[in-house]
Design a protein around this motif. Structure first.
Motif, short mmCIF file in Angstrom:
data_model
loop_
_atom_site.label_atom_id
_atom_site.label_comp_id
_atom_site.label_asym_id
_atom_site.label_seq_id
_atom_site.Cartn_x
_atom_site.Cartn_y
_atom_site.Cartn_z
N GLU A 1 58.36 62.75 -32.18
CA GLU A 1 57.99 63.38 -33.45
C GLU A 1 57.01 62.51 -34.23
O GLU A 1 56.08 63.02 -34.86
CB GLU A 1 59.25 63.65 -34.28
N THR B 1 62.98 58.15 -22.18
CA THR B 1 62.92 59.59 -22.49
C THR B 1 64.19 60.31 -22.07
O THR B 1 64.23 61.53 -22.01
CB THR B 1 61.72 60.23 -21.76
N ASP C 1 65.02 65.40 -27.95
CA ASP C 1 63.86 65.34 -27.05
C ASP C 1 63.92 64.16 -26.08
O ASP C 1 62.95 63.88 -25.38
CB ASP C 1 62.54 65.32 -27.85
N SER D 1 62.35 61.33 -34.19
CA SER D 1 62.27 60.76 -32.85
C SER D 1 60.91 60.12 -32.62
O SER D 1 59.94 60.37 -33.36
CB SER D 1 62.51 61.85 -31.80
#
Length: 330
Positions: free
Chosen positions: A261, A210, A216, A258
């Motif tokens: 997403e 992450t 993001d 992503s």
């Protein structure tokens, strides 16, 4: 004249068989059913169970069915497995492809379409990545596909033989009419994993990393609908039939989504708020890889029809729900 589809009982191959059949083409499938399914091949399409590396078998099929062209999907595709078992990948993807190409040359088949991969690029220096980018595969899977591309180029220079290699980005979705989809048990594709989690088949799913330099923090990938990909193969076949030269094309939409997403798209499609757990990066995952797709659009006139993440995910989820129903009924 007939089109030989290797791996035609698998995920992408079965969509290709349907596309060819829907267009009125004569098709024959060669598949060893190690990961494919007999039911995925329509009853009116001949299925020969065997190995693509068996040159005598391929030559017999070519003669019996008057094969005009080969569309080659058969192979192994799991990147981590290729790292732990590289010899399997060099056999299945490179060695068997070498034998298949020789059988094509022996049989006078001069049109060959190869299922390659964006993994040949490794970690690209810039995105979108074009077909002229330096090839730096980061896994035996990517290297095995790159080696087959090299073989095709050498054979095309030495023989009356032309090919198109299509470098797939992240293939997803299912047949819009619900006839086939991604059915492999324990598949590692992100959208399939998320759909299975939404349906309660997995207790949770993991997001690997992450802290990437993306909006993001999660990896970005270019997801292409499997039907758009099958139609890219149809365009490649038309190109070769018209006398077109050997070419390599990216197959993607030139924009990415992503991991998070994708997760949100699956939540929308399923209506389920499933457990998503963040964990460390996996070695070798590029932060982002997106296709430059201008070449295939301009050279072959390919225009995608399903370039919408919500459409891709909704159809993938519908297929997963169908598979659950089949398992419950059996």
């Amino acid at each position: 004249m007939t089109i030989l589809v290797t791996g035609g009982a698998g995920y992408i191959g079965s969509h290709m068989v349907l596309e060819l059949r829907d267009a009125g083409e004569s098709v024959v499938v060669l598949d060893n059913l190690s990961t494919g399914f007999r039911w995925a091949v329509p009853d009116d399409v001949p299925l020969i169970v065997g190995d693509v590396g068996d040159m005598d078998l391929v030559c017999r099929i070519a003669k019996e069915w008057n094969v005009e062209a080969i569309i080659h999907f058969a192979g192994s595709i799991i990147v981590p497995e290729s790292v732990s078992n590289p010899l399997k990948y060099y056999q299945n993807n490179t060695g068997n492809s070498r034998n298949l190409i020789e059988a094509a040359v022996r049989s006078g088949i001069d049109k060959f379409i190869f299922s390659s991969t964006a993994a040949v690029y490794g970690m690209p220096e810039e995105n979108p990545v074009s077909e002229t980018a330096t090839l730096r595969p980061m896994s035996p899977y990517g290297t095995s596909k790159m080696m087959t591309e090299f073989m095709l180029a050498d054979v095309a220079r030495a023989h009356d033989f032309n090919y198109v290699a299509l470098r797939y980005f992240n293939v997803a979705g299912a047949d819009p009419d619900g006839r086939t989809g991604q059915s492999t048990p324990q598949a590692t594709h992100l959208i399939k994993v998320a759909c299975e989690t939404a349906l309660g088949m997995r207790p949770y799913m993991q997001v690997f990393g992450t802290d990437y330099p993306t909006p993001d923090g999660t990896c970005i990938r270019d997801f292409i609908h499997v039907k758009d990909l099958a139609r890219a193969h149809m365009k490649a076949l038309a190109h070769l039939r018209s006398g077109g030269a050997s070419e390599i094309f990216n197959c993607g939409y030139s924009r990415g989504a992503s991991v998070l997403e994708v997760v949100e798209a699956v939540k929308r499609a399923s209506g389920a708020n499933f457990d998503v757990r963040m964990t460390a990066r996996r070695p070798g995952d590029p932060a982002a890889i997106v296709a430059a797709s201008a070449k295939i659009r301009e050279a072959l006139g390919w225009q995608p029809e399903y370039d919408d993440l919500d459409v891709i995910v909704a159809q993938a989820f519908a297929w997963e729900r169908h598979l659950v129903g089949l398992r419950e009924a059996s």
